[in-house]
Write an enzyme that holds these catalytic residues in place. Structure first.
Site, PDB file in Angstrom:
ATOM      1  N   GLY A  68       0.803  -1.216   0.000  1.00  0.00           N
ATOM      2  CA  GLY A  68       0.000   0.000   0.000  1.00  0.00           C
ATOM      3  C   GLY A  68       0.832   1.260   0.000  1.00  0.00           C
ATOM      4  O   GLY A  68       1.881   1.334  -0.616  1.00  0.00           O
ATOM      5  N   GLY A  69       0.345   2.254   0.742  1.00  0.00           N
ATOM      6  CA  GLY A  69       1.009   3.542   0.758  1.00  0.00           C
ATOM      7  C   GLY A  69       0.566   4.448  -0.375  1.00  0.00           C
ATOM      8  O   GLY A  69       1.127   5.516  -0.591  1.00  0.00           O
ATOM      9  N   GLU A  70      -0.470   4.005  -1.098  1.00  0.00           N
ATOM     10  CA  GLU A  70      -0.883   4.793  -2.264  1.00  0.00           C
ATOM     11  C   GLU A  70      -1.779   5.968  -1.892  1.00  0.00           C
ATOM     12  O   GLU A  70      -2.144   6.766  -2.747  1.00  0.00           O
ATOM     13  CB  GLU A  70      -1.604   3.885  -3.276  1.00  0.00           C
ATOM     14  N   THR A  99       3.568  -1.667  -5.191  1.00  0.00           N
ATOM     15  CA  THR A  99       3.718  -0.344  -5.803  1.00  0.00           C
ATOM     16  C   THR A  99       4.954   0.376  -5.277  1.00  0.00           C
ATOM     17  O   THR A  99       5.644   1.057  -6.015  1.00  0.00           O
ATOM     18  CB  THR A  99       2.503   0.541  -5.426  1.00  0.00           C
ATOM     19  N   TYR A 130       6.525  -3.458  -8.647  1.00  0.00           N
ATOM     20  CA  TYR A 130       5.779  -2.942  -9.813  1.00  0.00           C
ATOM     21  C   TYR A 130       6.739  -2.280 -10.823  1.00  0.00           C
ATOM     22  O   TYR A 130       6.449  -2.168 -11.996  1.00  0.00           O
ATOM     23  CB  TYR A 130       4.812  -1.829  -9.373  1.00  0.00           C
ATOM     24  N   ARG A 163      -0.517   2.883 -12.205  1.00  0.00           N
ATOM     25  CA  ARG A 163       0.617   2.850 -11.276  1.00  0.00           C
ATOM     26  C   ARG A 163       1.825   2.113 -11.871  1.00  0.00           C
ATOM     27  O   ARG A 163       2.850   1.953 -11.228  1.00  0.00           O
ATOM     28  CB  ARG A 163       0.203   2.160  -9.966  1.00  0.00           C
ATOM     29  N   HIS A 195       1.383  -7.994 -12.199  1.00  0.00           N
ATOM     30  CA  HIS A 195       0.202  -7.309 -11.681  1.00  0.00           C
ATOM     31  C   HIS A 195      -0.529  -6.692 -12.868  1.00  0.00           C
ATOM     32  O   HIS A 195       0.047  -5.889 -13.602  1.00  0.00           O
ATOM     33  CB  HIS A 195       0.629  -6.221 -10.684  1.00  0.00           C
ATOM     34  N   HIS A 224      -4.719 -10.988 -10.534  1.00  0.00           N
ATOM     35  CA  HIS A 224      -5.900 -10.097 -10.432  1.00  0.00           C
ATOM     36  C   HIS A 224      -6.832 -10.272 -11.648  1.00  0.00           C
ATOM     37  O   HIS A 224      -7.538  -9.336 -12.031  1.00  0.00           O
ATOM     38  CB  HIS A 224      -5.519  -8.617 -10.297  1.00  0.00           C
ATOM     39  N   ASP A 285      -3.172 -12.111  -2.284  1.00  0.00           N
ATOM     40  CA  ASP A 285      -2.703 -10.720  -2.317  1.00  0.00           C
ATOM     41  C   ASP A 285      -2.692 -10.175  -0.881  1.00  0.00           C
ATOM     42  O   ASP A 285      -2.994  -9.003  -0.644  1.00  0.00           O
ATOM     43  CB  ASP A 285      -3.592  -9.865  -3.231  1.00  0.00           C
TER      44      ASP A 285
END
Ligand code: ZN
Length: 389
Positions: A68-70, A99, A130, A163, A195, A224, A285
């Site tokens: 995360g961190g998005e 990411t 990513y 992303r 991804h 995904h 995930d």
């Protein structure tokens, strides 16, 4: 001490009926209809009448160091706790960055892999993130895969996503070639975990590599695939062309409402449409952030992926979609192990690692978990926890 597991209905994941397993030295010593031993005092005999014995689950994508961190620094997700994997029945897992390859890195990822292995799990990882060009530990994708025992491939490289670093097909082909050759040298899959976002391109960049190079589609492992109906259709085509596809079990009602296909339902559709199931897997995930974006591409919500979703979706596939248990189990056991070339994992067989779960078919709960011949959970009680849990 040896353990003799008696009278369970055994899924290898094939349903072989009532059978018995003798466990010792971390392995399944024997798997027979009936095992008779002399000198039984040395054996811990466990009656599993009425229970299912199934292989420990193989989760091919877990953000073990958090992801995360998005949505800013406050949206970073936490590291995986050992007991979360144990309760979820996951005995083999593959860690990956996502990411963020700026505030998270591969040194930390390898350390976390080794922490989980020291506790008794079988944990591996991918080099990279990513990001493209790939950031590595030893200077190249090839060196990482050849020289770092736990690194079995590269990923999750992002495509068809805002992303993503937007790699073009020739760059993806070169990356897959490097991973492939390094994997051949090291006796590993050298797989490229991909991804796939909700961009219009879907799997086109990978299909282009397939058409314009000698790289087989099976070198890629896109995930995904149940994200939306369009990508799901592209995934079915990809699997029919020889590629492997992975579906993500962690979800939320919001995400399902926005078009994602629930994994149990997706599995039924794949069976009905005769997609070769041995090329299909589920992964959790786990620890990823589950972002929701509004129509303008702005982040509008955030949840955390959960390893327990693997069994939830397999259970729903069995109960709600009436899928044969052996088929439903194969997507979280034998199939991902085969795709990742993890010899002996994801199945129960004599001479293989003693990674197994005891499931109560009445409650459909995972009751006990054994990894490498050691009980990590018995009758609902987690026996091995992380040092600081
Ligand atoms: Zn992803």
């Amino acid at each position: 001490m040896l353990a003799l597991l008696r009278a369970a209905e055994v899924f290898t994941p094939e349903n072989i009926g009532k059978s018995e397993l003798l466990i010792g030295g971390g392995e399944i010593i024997a798997l027979e209809r009936q095992i008779d031993l002399v000198g039984e005092k040395l054996v811990d005999e466990i009656d599993l009448s009425g229970k299912w014995l199934v292989p420990g689950f193989v989760d091919s994508l877990v953000h073990i160091t958090g992801g995360g961190g998005e949505g800013g620094f406050g949206s970073r997700t936490p590291e995986l706790q050992l007991s979360d994997a144990v309760r979820a029945g996951v005995t083999t897992l593959v860690g990956a960055l996502g990411t963020d390859s700026l505030t998270r890195n591969l040194s930390n990822l390898i350390a976390k892999v080794r922490e989980l292995n020291a506790a008794g799990l079988h944990c591996l990882c991918y080099t990279g993130s990513y990001h493209f060009p790939v950031k590595t530990l030893c200077g190249s994708v090839e060196r990482d895969i050849v020289f770092i025992p736990e690194m079995i491939g590269v990923g999750e490289v992002a495509i068809s996503d805002h992303r993503s670093s937007q790699p073009i097909a020739s760059e993806l082909a070169k990356l897959a070639a490097e991973a492939r050759v390094a994997g051949m040298i090291a006796g590993k899959a050298g797989i490229v975990s991909v991804h796939v976002g909700d961009g219009d391109g879907c799997l086109d960049p990978l299909l282009e590599v397939g058409m314009s190079s000698d790289i087989p589609l099976g070198q890629f492992y896109p995930t995904h695939i149940n994200r939306n109906p369009r990508l799901f259709d592209a995934g079915m085509h990809f699997a029919r062309q020889g590629g492997a596809i992975d579906l993500t079990t962690s979800t939320t009602p919001d995400i399902l409402a926005s078009g994602e296909i629930k994994c149990s339902r997706a599995l039924k559709l794949l069976i009905d449409r005769r997609v070769p199931l041995e090329r299909v897997s589920f992964s959790s995930d786990g620890q990823a952030s589950l972002p929701l974006f509004d129509a303008k591409g702005e982040l509008s919500g955030l949840k955390v992926g959960n390893l327990a979703s693997l069994w939830q979706e397999v259970r729903d596939a069995i109960l709600d979609e009436q899928i044969e248990p052996s088929l439903a189990l194969s997507v979280v056991t034998r199939n991902p192990a085969r795709i990742l070339k993890l010899q002996g994992r994801g199945q129960l067989q004599a001479g293989g690692p003693a990674d197994l779960l005891v499931i109560d078919p009445d409650s459909m709960q995972i009751e006990s978990v054994m990894a490498g011949g050691k009980w990590l959970m018995r009758e609902g009680e987690v026996l091995v926890k992380g040092q600081f849990e």
